[in-house]
Write a protein that holds these residues in place. Structure first.
Motif, PDB file in Angstrom:
ATOM      1  N   ALA A 335     -13.736   5.013  -7.937  1.00  0.00           N
ATOM      2  CA  ALA A 335     -13.750   6.279  -8.662  1.00  0.00           C
ATOM      3  C   ALA A 335     -12.334   6.814  -8.887  1.00  0.00           C
ATOM      4  N   ILE A 336     -11.432   6.565  -7.915  1.00  0.00           N
ATOM      5  CA  ILE A 336     -10.036   6.984  -8.065  1.00  0.00           C
ATOM      6  C   ILE A 336      -9.404   6.252  -9.252  1.00  0.00           C
ATOM      7  N   ARG A 337      -9.664   4.932  -9.349  1.00  0.00           N
ATOM      8  CA  ARG A 337      -9.143   4.144 -10.479  1.00  0.00           C
ATOM      9  C   ARG A 337      -9.694   4.671 -11.805  1.00  0.00           C
ATOM     10  N   GLU A 338     -10.995   4.896 -11.846  1.00  0.00           N
ATOM     11  CA  GLU A 338     -11.646   5.335 -13.085  1.00  0.00           C
ATOM     12  C   GLU A 338     -11.148   6.709 -13.519  1.00  0.00           C
ATOM     13  N   ALA A 339     -10.742   7.542 -12.552  1.00  0.00           N
ATOM     14  CA  ALA A 339     -10.233   8.878 -12.875  1.00  0.00           C
ATOM     15  C   ALA A 339      -8.756   8.861 -13.249  1.00  0.00           C
ATOM     16  N   GLY A 340      -8.152   7.675 -13.174  1.00  0.00           N
ATOM     17  CA  GLY A 340      -6.728   7.548 -13.519  1.00  0.00           C
ATOM     18  C   GLY A 340      -5.788   8.127 -12.478  1.00  0.00           C
ATOM     19  N   LYS A 341      -6.280   8.247 -11.245  1.00  0.00           N
ATOM     20  CA  LYS A 341      -5.473   8.833 -10.173  1.00  0.00           C
ATOM     21  C   LYS A 341      -4.756   7.778  -9.322  1.00  0.00           C
ATOM     22  N   LEU A 342      -4.981   6.513  -9.612  1.00  0.00           N
ATOM     23  CA  LEU A 342      -4.290   5.445  -8.877  1.00  0.00           C
ATOM     24  C   LEU A 342      -2.919   5.235  -9.524  1.00  0.00           C
ATOM     25  N   ARG A 343      -1.858   5.544  -8.794  1.00  0.00           N
ATOM     26  CA  ARG A 343      -0.507   5.429  -9.320  1.00  0.00           C
ATOM     27  C   ARG A 343       0.048   4.020  -9.096  1.00  0.00           C
ATOM     28  N   VAL A 344       0.817   3.534 -10.029  1.00  0.00           N
ATOM     29  CA  VAL A 344       1.495   2.249  -9.893  1.00  0.00           C
ATOM     30  C   VAL A 344       2.993   2.527  -9.802  1.00  0.00           C
ATOM     31  N   GLU A 345       3.585   2.171  -8.655  1.00  0.00           N
ATOM     32  CA  GLU A 345       4.992   2.482  -8.394  1.00  0.00           C
ATOM     33  C   GLU A 345       5.805   1.198  -8.216  1.00  0.00           C
ATOM     34  N   GLY A 346       7.088   1.271  -8.586  1.00  0.00           N
ATOM     35  CA  GLY A 346       7.966   0.109  -8.514  1.00  0.00           C
ATOM     36  C   GLY A 346       8.893   0.128  -7.315  1.00  0.00           C
ATOM     37  N   LYS A 347       9.969  -0.644  -7.399  1.00  0.00           N
ATOM     38  CA  LYS A 347      10.865  -0.865  -6.265  1.00  0.00           C
ATOM     39  C   LYS A 347      11.629   0.385  -5.843  1.00  0.00           C
ATOM     40  N   GLU A 348      11.787   1.347  -6.743  1.00  0.00           N
ATOM     41  CA  GLU A 348      12.571   2.544  -6.419  1.00  0.00           C
ATOM     42  C   GLU A 348      11.717   3.651  -5.808  1.00  0.00           C
ATOM     43  N   TYR A 349      10.419   3.416  -5.683  1.00  0.00           N
ATOM     44  CA  TYR A 349       9.521   4.470  -5.196  1.00  0.00           C
ATOM     45  C   TYR A 349       9.833   4.836  -3.748  1.00  0.00           C
ATOM     46  N   THR A 350       9.945   6.137  -3.479  1.00  0.00           N
ATOM     47  CA  THR A 350      10.116   6.641  -2.112  1.00  0.00           C
ATOM     48  C   THR A 350       8.746   6.981  -1.537  1.00  0.00           C
ATOM     49  N   MET A 351       8.408   6.322  -0.461  1.00  0.00           N
ATOM     50  CA  MET A 351       7.086   6.500   0.152  1.00  0.00           C
ATOM     51  C   MET A 351       6.892   7.933   0.630  1.00  0.00           C
ATOM     52  N   GLN A 352       5.655   8.418   0.503  1.00  0.00           N
ATOM     53  CA  GLN A 352       5.287   9.746   0.980  1.00  0.00           C
ATOM     54  C   GLN A 352       4.358   9.620   2.187  1.00  0.00           C
ATOM     55  N   ASP A 353       4.474  10.549   3.106  1.00  0.00           N
ATOM     56  CA  ASP A 353       3.621  10.522   4.293  1.00  0.00           C
ATOM     57  C   ASP A 353       2.150  10.581   3.875  1.00  0.00           C
ATOM     58  N   GLY A 354       1.355   9.629   4.355  1.00  0.00           N
ATOM     59  CA  GLY A 354      -0.071   9.630   4.053  1.00  0.00           C
ATOM     60  C   GLY A 354      -0.470   8.834   2.832  1.00  0.00           C
ATOM     61  N   ASP A 355       0.485   8.154   2.180  1.00  0.00           N
ATOM     62  CA  ASP A 355       0.120   7.277   1.057  1.00  0.00           C
ATOM     63  C   ASP A 355      -0.873   6.212   1.514  1.00  0.00           C
ATOM     64  N   VAL A 356      -1.867   5.939   0.668  1.00  0.00           N
ATOM     65  CA  VAL A 356      -2.764   4.804   0.898  1.00  0.00           C
ATOM     66  C   VAL A 356      -2.372   3.734  -0.115  1.00  0.00           C
ATOM     67  N   CYS A 357      -2.052   2.531   0.362  1.00  0.00           N
ATOM     68  CA  CYS A 357      -1.349   1.569  -0.487  1.00  0.00           C
ATOM     69  C   CYS A 357      -2.025   0.203  -0.597  1.00  0.00           C
ATOM     70  N   HIS A 358      -1.863  -0.411  -1.766  1.00  0.00           N
ATOM     71  CA  HIS A 358      -2.138  -1.824  -1.988  1.00  0.00           C
ATOM     72  C   HIS A 358      -0.851  -2.421  -2.551  1.00  0.00           C
ATOM     73  N   PHE A 359      -0.253  -3.369  -1.846  1.00  0.00           N
ATOM     74  CA  PHE A 359       0.990  -3.976  -2.294  1.00  0.00           C
ATOM     75  C   PHE A 359       0.709  -5.257  -3.092  1.00  0.00           C
ATOM     76  N   LEU A 360       1.435  -5.435  -4.185  1.00  0.00           N
ATOM     77  CA  LEU A 360       1.384  -6.669  -4.962  1.00  0.00           C
ATOM     78  C   LEU A 360       2.729  -7.365  -4.809  1.00  0.00           C
ATOM     79  N   PHE A 361       2.691  -8.622  -4.445  1.00  0.00           N
ATOM     80  CA  PHE A 361       3.939  -9.343  -4.207  1.00  0.00           C
ATOM     81  C   PHE A 361       3.792 -10.793  -4.625  1.00  0.00           C
ATOM     82  N   ASN A 362       4.916 -11.453  -4.765  1.00  0.00           N
ATOM     83  CA  ASN A 362       4.925 -12.876  -5.140  1.00  0.00           C
ATOM     84  C   ASN A 362       6.050 -13.569  -4.381  1.00  0.00           C
ATOM     85  N   VAL A 363       5.715 -14.549  -3.575  1.00  0.00           N
ATOM     86  CA  VAL A 363       6.735 -15.261  -2.794  1.00  0.00           C
ATOM     87  C   VAL A 363       6.923 -16.656  -3.368  1.00  0.00           C
TER      88      VAL A 363
END
Length: 363
Positions: A335-363
């Motif tokens: 529902a968060i995704r459908e409401a457009g409330k899921l933010r996509v942040e890059g390398k310069e993003y400063t983490m905020q206390d309480g963020d709930v995160c999914h990391f995308l990475f490629n090694v």
């Protein structure tokens, strides 16, 4: 990150340490909690974990962890090797912050090393020993830095300036942490000198069972002292907390209600120590577990990912983020995704206390 528990003998330091490290600790979840006899791991209570689990069903909930070191009791003359002096000083030099336990209770059966309870005198006893040790360290470092600076070494010249600044403050009988640093880089440089009195301090007032809110005169004096230093005081009855730590959850809640508390004071202390260290939490949530991860305030997205695994930081692409409040409002990630409330942040993003995160990475 570690916090060291310090205090004079017979102030309740070890009772507090034992209560902290036994309350809610399960050895199978925290295998490192007995690295050595005087080191323990303490879960940092966080109601947001329960909130997340309410909407994302999971097998396990893992809180953030704070490491504590129970440092040998200090006595007058420790800076000159009295008692366990040198051992004490080497242990305290290795921690990131200090939890200073101060006796604020009267008990004729527990002898005070100076014959009478006086929390400010006790604080000054330890501060004096730490300042004397720092003066010795500063004088040694200054001579070495001055010799190097004569060759034109800019780094050595800067080190001399910092050491002379610290020496001036110590000569006035003040701890190095009282130096006002408008420049955050200067604060880092001073911390890099590894001086004992540069470390942040949280005063833990060990109180009597009939003064659980810490309103007595002894605690008030400690609060006044902490206010002068820009510090904080947490009142804790170590004896009561030790009893609570031995009870199961139902009995613990019953005992808390009987004394008018909503949670153990140790929970307040763990959170205060976490903040003292400049730490914050972000969360990951899935079917297997909901977990709080510890990061320094100001950490970037890649740095936060690196706490999970170094490969995540090296191969960081982006992080998908939402807040616990978003989860409460929309009740599912879908529902968060459908409401457009899921933010996509890059390398310069400063983490905020309480963020709930999914990391995308490629090694």
């Amino acid at each position: 990150m570690e916090a060291g528990i310090v205090g004079l003998p017979n102030v309740g330091k070890s009772t507090l340490f034992n209560a902290l490290t036994s309350a809610g600790i399960a050895s199978e979840n925290y295998p490192f909690c007995t690295i050595e006899p005087n080191v323990g791991a303490v879960p940092v209570p966080d109601g947001r974990l329960d909130t997340i689990q309410k909407y994302i069903k999971t097998q396990k909930v893992v809180p953030a962890i704070l490491q504590l070191v129970d440092i040998a009791g200090i006595v007058r003359g420790a800076s000159e090797g009295e008692g366990l002096g040198n051992k004490f000083l080497s242990h305290i030099r290795n921690v990131d912050a200090i939890l200073h336990v101060v006796r604020c209770f009267e008990d004729e059966d527990i002898t005070h090393v100076d014959g009478k309870v006086d929390p400010i005198r006790d604080i000054e006893t330890i501060d004096t020993e730490l300042m004397l040790a720092d003066l010795e360290s500063v004088n040694t470092q200054i001579e070495k830095a001055r010799r190097t600076a004569r060759s034109g070494d800019k780094g050595a010249k800067r080190r001399v300036e910092l050491l002379e600044m610290c020496k001036a403050v110590l000569d006035e009988g003040k701890p190095v942490r009282t130096i006002k640093c408008d420049d955050p880089n200067q604060k880092k440089e001073i911390d890099g000198l590894q001086l004992l009195t540069s470390k942040r301090v949280l005063y833990v007032a060990n109180i009597e069972e009939d003064d659980l809110e810490g309103t007595g005169p002894h605690v008030q004096r400690v609060r006044e002292r902490a206010l002068e230093e820009g510090g904080e005081v947490v009142p804790v009855c170590a004896r009561l907390e030790a009893e609570l730590a031995e009870l199961d959850e139902a009995d613990r809640q019953e005992m808390l209600e009987s004394v008018g508390l909503t949670e153990p004071a140790l929970a307040v202390l763990a959170r205060a120590a976490y903040n003292l260290l400049g730490l914050q939490s972000y969360f990951t949530a899935g079917e297997k577990e909901v977990r709080a991860w510890t990061i320094p305030i100001g950490a970037t997205g890649p740095q936060a990912a690196g706490v999970i695994h170094t490969d995540f930081e090296r191969g960081f692409i982006r992080v998908e983020v939402y807040s616990v409040d978003d989860l409460v409002q929309y009740q599912s990630e879908k529902a968060i995704r459908e409401a457009g409330k899921l933010r996509v942040e890059g390398k310069e993003y400063t983490m905020q206390d309480g963020d709930v995160c999914h990391f995308l990475f490629n090694v």
